[in-house]
Motif scaffolding. Structure first.
Motif, PDB file in Angstrom:
ATOM      1  N   LEU A  32      52.153  18.593  -5.574  1.00  0.00           N
ATOM      2  CA  LEU A  32      51.003  18.764  -6.339  1.00  0.00           C
ATOM      3  C   LEU A  32      50.491  17.352  -7.260  1.00  0.00           C
ATOM      4  O   LEU A  32      49.391  17.057  -7.495  1.00  0.00           O
ATOM      5  CB  LEU A  32      50.954  19.808  -7.120  1.00  0.00           C
ATOM      6  CG  LEU A  32      49.636  20.599  -7.600  1.00  0.00           C
ATOM      7  CD1 LEU A  32      48.759  20.900  -6.366  1.00  0.00           C
ATOM      8  CD2 LEU A  32      49.777  21.757  -8.382  1.00  0.00           C
ATOM      9  N   GLN A  36      47.542  14.784  -6.796  1.00  0.00           N
ATOM     10  CA  GLN A  36      46.806  14.481  -8.003  1.00  0.00           C
ATOM     11  C   GLN A  36      46.598  13.123  -8.224  1.00  0.00           C
ATOM     12  O   GLN A  36      45.448  12.559  -8.741  1.00  0.00           O
ATOM     13  CB  GLN A  36      46.960  15.275  -9.083  1.00  0.00           C
ATOM     14  CG  GLN A  36      45.930  15.510 -10.399  1.00  0.00           C
ATOM     15  CD  GLN A  36      46.382  16.400 -11.049  1.00  0.00           C
ATOM     16  OE1 GLN A  36      47.532  16.795 -11.467  1.00  0.00           O
ATOM     17  NE2 GLN A  36      45.368  16.909 -12.121  1.00  0.00           N
ATOM     18  N   LEU A  42      43.446  18.955  -3.780  1.00  0.00           N
ATOM     19  CA  LEU A  42      44.626  19.829  -4.331  1.00  0.00           C
ATOM     20  C   LEU A  42      44.907  21.098  -3.462  1.00  0.00           C
ATOM     21  O   LEU A  42      45.912  21.794  -3.364  1.00  0.00           O
ATOM     22  CB  LEU A  42      44.435  20.173  -5.660  1.00  0.00           C
ATOM     23  CG  LEU A  42      44.628  19.070  -6.850  1.00  0.00           C
ATOM     24  CD1 LEU A  42      44.381  19.621  -8.077  1.00  0.00           C
ATOM     25  CD2 LEU A  42      45.649  18.118  -6.591  1.00  0.00           C
ATOM     26  N   ASN A  43      43.655  21.373  -2.601  1.00  0.00           N
ATOM     27  CA  ASN A  43      43.645  22.537  -1.810  1.00  0.00           C
ATOM     28  C   ASN A  43      44.860  22.289  -0.656  1.00  0.00           C
ATOM     29  O   ASN A  43      45.153  23.252   0.107  1.00  0.00           O
ATOM     30  CB  ASN A  43      42.371  22.982  -1.537  1.00  0.00           C
ATOM     31  CG  ASN A  43      41.698  22.142  -0.337  1.00  0.00           C
ATOM     32  OD1 ASN A  43      42.383  20.981  -0.227  1.00  0.00           O
ATOM     33  ND2 ASN A  43      40.371  22.198  -0.055  1.00  0.00           N
ATOM     34  N   TYR A  45      47.544  21.746  -1.116  1.00  0.00           N
ATOM     35  CA  TYR A  45      48.760  22.499  -1.391  1.00  0.00           C
ATOM     36  C   TYR A  45      48.435  24.012  -1.703  1.00  0.00           C
ATOM     37  O   TYR A  45      49.272  24.921  -1.108  1.00  0.00           O
ATOM     38  CB  TYR A  45      49.499  21.875  -2.888  1.00  0.00           C
ATOM     39  CG  TYR A  45      50.334  22.601  -3.368  1.00  0.00           C
ATOM     40  CD1 TYR A  45      51.733  22.504  -3.041  1.00  0.00           C
ATOM     41  CD2 TYR A  45      50.355  23.585  -4.240  1.00  0.00           C
ATOM     42  CE1 TYR A  45      52.937  23.282  -3.638  1.00  0.00           C
ATOM     43  CE2 TYR A  45      51.218  24.374  -5.018  1.00  0.00           C
ATOM     44  CZ  TYR A  45      52.660  24.231  -4.486  1.00  0.00           C
ATOM     45  OH  TYR A  45      53.720  24.795  -5.060  1.00  0.00           O
ATOM     46  N   TYR A  46      47.429  24.275  -2.217  1.00  0.00           N
ATOM     47  CA  TYR A  46      47.145  25.629  -2.721  1.00  0.00           C
ATOM     48  C   TYR A  46      46.861  26.610  -1.260  1.00  0.00           C
ATOM     49  O   TYR A  46      47.119  27.890  -1.235  1.00  0.00           O
ATOM     50  CB  TYR A  46      45.710  25.659  -3.383  1.00  0.00           C
ATOM     51  CG  TYR A  46      46.107  25.148  -5.088  1.00  0.00           C
ATOM     52  CD1 TYR A  46      47.180  25.661  -5.484  1.00  0.00           C
ATOM     53  CD2 TYR A  46      45.246  24.196  -5.472  1.00  0.00           C
ATOM     54  CE1 TYR A  46      47.467  25.137  -7.164  1.00  0.00           C
ATOM     55  CE2 TYR A  46      45.725  23.677  -6.798  1.00  0.00           C
ATOM     56  CZ  TYR A  46      46.701  24.348  -7.198  1.00  0.00           C
ATOM     57  OH  TYR A  46      46.719  23.871  -8.778  1.00  0.00           O
ATOM     58  N   ASN A  47      46.455  25.699  -0.228  1.00  0.00           N
ATOM     59  CA  ASN A  47      46.121  26.542   1.059  1.00  0.00           C
ATOM     60  C   ASN A  47      47.702  26.806   1.786  1.00  0.00           C
ATOM     61  O   ASN A  47      47.629  27.667   3.020  1.00  0.00           O
ATOM     62  CB  ASN A  47      45.263  25.711   1.876  1.00  0.00           C
ATOM     63  CG  ASN A  47      43.920  25.935   1.357  1.00  0.00           C
ATOM     64  OD1 ASN A  47      43.575  26.825   0.527  1.00  0.00           O
ATOM     65  ND2 ASN A  47      42.936  25.077   1.736  1.00  0.00           N
ATOM     66  N   ASP A  49      51.198  28.298   2.739  1.00  0.00           N
ATOM     67  CA  ASP A  49      51.871  29.788   2.578  1.00  0.00           C
ATOM     68  C   ASP A  49      52.776  29.743   1.709  1.00  0.00           C
ATOM     69  O   ASP A  49      53.389  28.374   1.276  1.00  0.00           O
ATOM     70  CB  ASP A  49      52.075  30.571   3.905  1.00  0.00           C
ATOM     71  CG  ASP A  49      53.155  29.679   4.627  1.00  0.00           C
ATOM     72  OD1 ASP A  49      53.999  29.026   4.131  1.00  0.00           O
ATOM     73  OD2 ASP A  49      53.238  30.099   5.846  1.00  0.00           O
ATOM     74  N   LYS A  53      55.171  26.352   0.638  1.00  0.00           N
ATOM     75  CA  LYS A  53      55.039  25.716  -0.869  1.00  0.00           C
ATOM     76  C   LYS A  53      56.504  25.671  -1.205  1.00  0.00           C
ATOM     77  O   LYS A  53      56.964  24.489  -2.000  1.00  0.00           O
ATOM     78  CB  LYS A  53      54.186  26.813  -1.740  1.00  0.00           C
ATOM     79  CG  LYS A  53      52.744  26.547  -1.604  1.00  0.00           C
ATOM     80  CD  LYS A  53      51.939  27.817  -2.418  1.00  0.00           C
ATOM     81  CE  LYS A  53      50.568  27.438  -2.151  1.00  0.00           C
ATOM     82  NZ  LYS A  53      49.928  28.552  -3.061  1.00  0.00           N
ATOM     83  N   GLY A 268      57.269  25.592  -5.494  1.00  0.00           N
ATOM     84  CA  GLY A 268      57.575  26.735  -4.960  1.00  0.00           C
ATOM     85  C   GLY A 268      58.775  27.602  -5.191  1.00  0.00           C
ATOM     86  O   GLY A 268      58.845  28.730  -5.168  1.00  0.00           O
ATOM     87  N   MET A 314      57.149  30.835  -5.351  1.00  0.00           N
ATOM     88  CA  MET A 314      56.653  31.405  -4.155  1.00  0.00           C
ATOM     89  C   MET A 314      57.651  32.263  -3.575  1.00  0.00           C
ATOM     90  O   MET A 314      58.309  31.984  -2.853  1.00  0.00           O
ATOM     91  CB  MET A 314      56.309  30.451  -3.226  1.00  0.00           C
ATOM     92  CG  MET A 314      55.122  29.430  -3.786  1.00  0.00           C
ATOM     93  SD  MET A 314      53.808  30.432  -4.200  1.00  0.00           S
ATOM     94  CE  MET A 314      52.930  29.713  -5.419  1.00  0.00           C
TER      95      MET A 314
END
Length: 385
Positions: A32, A36, A42-43, A45-47, A49, A53, A268, A314
């Motif tokens: 992340l 940045q 950043l999505n 990473y956020y997207n 699973d 992560k 994660g 995670m």
């Protein structure tokens, strides 16, 4: 800075890539943070699973990664290894949007043999002859607890049969010495690699480093898996450790004597403790609920409580993710958690003795007239196509 020209093959279209910059992953940096820092959405990473992560937290500090840019200096691709077999691949698609995927690392394997006459020290002479500090370190580890290299004299020698990987024209990952012979003061010492451990010619294990299970668990919920293609998800997955299912708050113990090298949060993996051990080993304990009274740099004993099971990061439920690494390379903990200095028996010993005999013949055939492979050349960290 010196630049060299190389050819590069990647499985997708290269667009207008003209240069490759090679950098070292900073200690404590997360995926992340990287996105940045380079204005990548950043999505990506956020997207991901939960498993991916978690896997992204495997990026080791100091690992070499590549940033590929176009003629205008715009970032087009990034290749970040997370193991010897798998990498994070970030690239722009045909719509000029960044995409992130996990892909197998493309590398070639080289089997080599080298004979080194000892003039100063075994470590320095192996390095001087090969140009590879990784090989020199691997040699010391292979002979650990069987040869005292402080007693060498001029005219002694070592012969190493080893396997190394090459990626993008560079040496990559750790070196596996498969067999070695040292002639020290008129006496011969041979070692052989078998299932991640070194043994003498009789099949007795040489290393005295061993681990115990780090937690009292109810079951193993997930085992160690290298990069493999998932036929249903149609993508590559890996699990670089063992998951021990256990109730929240179950004490987690250090699997061996060592020094705390990290206490904190790691992507994660949530709350993490890392312990450095002898001979280049490191253990990782993840998804912890809380830490014991420990701090970075503190020495710990095998069996000492260092943390407590949880479900941070995670995680789909309370468990301990236990990772084992040798020189930053993830290895299967189940091959190392055992009694110290065990001896092979049964079919394993039969298989080992056959292999050792073949290697022994090769080692004995290498004399002072043998021509060593070319010395590895240092390459600058910036390369251009």
């Amino acid at each position: 800075m010196k630049k060299i020209f190389i050819s590069l093959l990647i499985s997708i279209k290269l667009f207008a890539i003209s240069s490759i910059e090679e950098l070292s992953w900073e200690n404590g940096k997360t995926l992340l943070d990287f996105l940045q820092d380079h204005s990548i959405p950043l999505n990506l990473y956020y997207n991901l699973d939960a498993e991916d992560k978690e896997l992204s937290a495997e990026i080791a500090s100091g690992i070499k990664y590549q940033m590929l840019k176009d003629d205008q200096g715009e970032l087009e691709q990034v290749l970040i290894p997370i193991s010897d077999d798998l990498q994070i691949h970030i690239y722009k698609n045909t719509e000029n949007k960044f995409v992130l995927s996990f892909t197998p690392i493309s590398y070639t394997k080289e089997k080599r043999t080298i004979r080194v006459a000892i003039n100063n020290s075994a470590y320095q002479d192996v390095y001087d002859e090969s140009g590879s500090v990784t090989l020199a370190r691997a040699m010391v580890r292979a002979f650990k607890n069987s040869v005292n290299f402080k007693n060498v004299r001029k005219g002694d020698s070592v012969v190493l049969i080893y396997e190394q990987k090459r990626r993008l024209g560079r040496l990559f990952g750790d070196i596996n010495i498969q067999a070695a012979l040292a002639n020290i003061r008129g006496k011969e010492y041979s070692v052989f690699l078998y299932k991640d451990s070194y043994y003498n010619a009789q099949g007795k294990e040489l290393e005295n480093f061993f681990l115990t299970k780090p937690v009292k668990y109810t079951r193993i919920s997930d085992r160690f898996t290298r990069a493999r293609y998932h036929p249903i998800l149609k993508r590559y997955r890996a699990h670089l450790g063992i998951d021990y299912a256990a109730p929240t708050g179950t004490p987690v113990k250090s699997a061996g004597d060592g020094t705390i090298s990290f206490v904190g949060t790691k992507g994660g993996y949530g709350k993490v403790v890392q312990v450095k051990h002898m001979s280049g080993y490191m253990t990782l304990y993840a998804h912890l609920s809380r830490f014991a009274k420990i701090k970075r740099g503190q020495k710990v004993k095998q069996g000492q409580v260092i943390a407590y099971v949880g479900s941070t990061g995670m995680s789909t439920g309370p468990h301990l993710h236990f990772g084992l690494y040798l020189n930053n390379k993830a290895i299967n903990p189940e091959t190392i958690v055992k009694i110290p200095k065990s001896s092979l028996s049964g079919k394993n010993k039969e298989e080992f003795l056959k292999m050792a005999k073949e290697y022994e013949n090769r080692l004995q055939s290498i004399d002072e007239n043998y021509k060593n492979p070319p010395k590895e050349q240092n390459i600058e960290n910036s390369m251009e196509l």
